[in-house]
Design an enzyme around this catalytic site. Sequence first.
Site, PDB file in Angstrom:
ATOM      1  CB  CYS A 247      -0.978  -0.033   1.162  1.00  0.00           C
ATOM      2  SG  CYS A 247      -0.202  -0.135   2.771  1.00  0.00           S
ATOM      3  NE  ARG A 252      -3.727   2.549   2.974  1.00  0.00           N
ATOM      4  CZ  ARG A 252      -3.741   3.449   1.999  1.00  0.00           C
ATOM      5  NH1 ARG A 252      -4.859   3.669   1.340  1.00  0.00           N
ATOM      6  NH2 ARG A 252      -2.658   4.117   1.681  1.00  0.00           N
TER       7      ARG A 252
END
Lengths: 296, 142
Positions: A247, A252
């Site tokens: 990410c 994430r």
Amino acid sequence: MALPNDTDPKLAEYAHPERLVTTSWLAEHLGSPGLVVVESDEDVLLYDTGHIPGSVKVDWHTELNDPTTRDYVDGERFAQICGERGITRDTTVVFYGDRNNWWATYALWVFSLFGHADVRMLDGGRAKWVAEGREMTTDQPKPEAVEYPVVERDDTAIRAFKDDVLAHLGKPMVDVRSPGEYSGELLHMPDYPQEGAVRGGHIPGAASVPWARAAAEDATFRTRAELEAIYLEEQGLSASDDVVAYCRIGERSSHTWFVLTHLLGFDKVRNYDGSWTEWGNAVRVPIVQGSDRGSV
Amino acid sequence: MTLPPQLQELVDDFADVTPKQRLELLLELSRELPELPERFADAADTMEQVHECQSPLFLAVEVDDTEHVHLFFSAPPESPTTRGFASIMHTGLDGEPAADVLAVPDDFYTALGLAQAVSPLRLRGMAAMLGRIKKQVRAATG
């Protein structure tokens, strides 16, 4: 002594149900010897506004990162972080946090780099616990310090570095950022914090599967069938694939790493924590702009 | 650098304490963020989610006939850090002349000494907030 597994039927569907607990299981086992609950949040103040009774805080940003090198803490510091919080090598550690367990899965992933055996996520995280009106407290726990061994971090199995990703080009990759970050257009928005990258876009060949698609409205993980529909049917991945997820700074993508590894049972998923802040600034690495995957 | 007096006072308050106490101060400020006036209630329901990596924040800026700035914020209780940042802005800039608000250095927040306790990455949210305030002040003052 590890705690018993949660036998909840929804969890039983997953490849590794022992990696999750429900809020009711946690409420029932709070205070058990051998269990430590860790809150890891995006918001650094949130724990202090109230937390699950007895839980301790681990802040990814300021505690799990090395203060000088762009890397995680070493075995000695990790032993100190755990020991201070009453975590031994055999402790069952349950992680929970804000924003769909985004940072809590990151913390779990870092614990996994150190090979801590019994790590589990609280399905639904902080939001679900609060929504159910379960007990919260501002009392600071004072765990008795324990010995945690100094272990060498293993960066080979579940972590990828830039050179690994260069060697991986052409194999399955998942970019879990928002569509605007994936295409590169978000880099040009005025007055917003930027990605900290010179160029916007994505790694050639990476599929765009925003991480939050794996989370349901109540912050729990989607069911196994729903996850299979996204990652296996729609994206064409299979559990035997060698996959890299990334990410912006790896937070994430650790959520997606957890989903693919523990919920769908993929054999080899690595989180590229250098992610876009590294790739978007690295000299001479290929990138693709726009919404097409592109190829090398 | 020259900061509006209330903002300077806040910066001094932060500078005078330890990193751990700075977090407590920020938490205290997060609780003191004034409620939104009624007239913004509906607008705040449609709070813009500025970016996936940020907490939702409603921000309204008004500049009155005497060119003084009035700030209105709303952020959810589960985002105390964002509320704390907003509270710093409110305490430090509300009621100040537009020119003085525009003159606040974009990196003033580094003087708060929060990098160690909060992390530089999170602090970028504060820079973004000031950027948005200035943008709206400029728009209102033509």
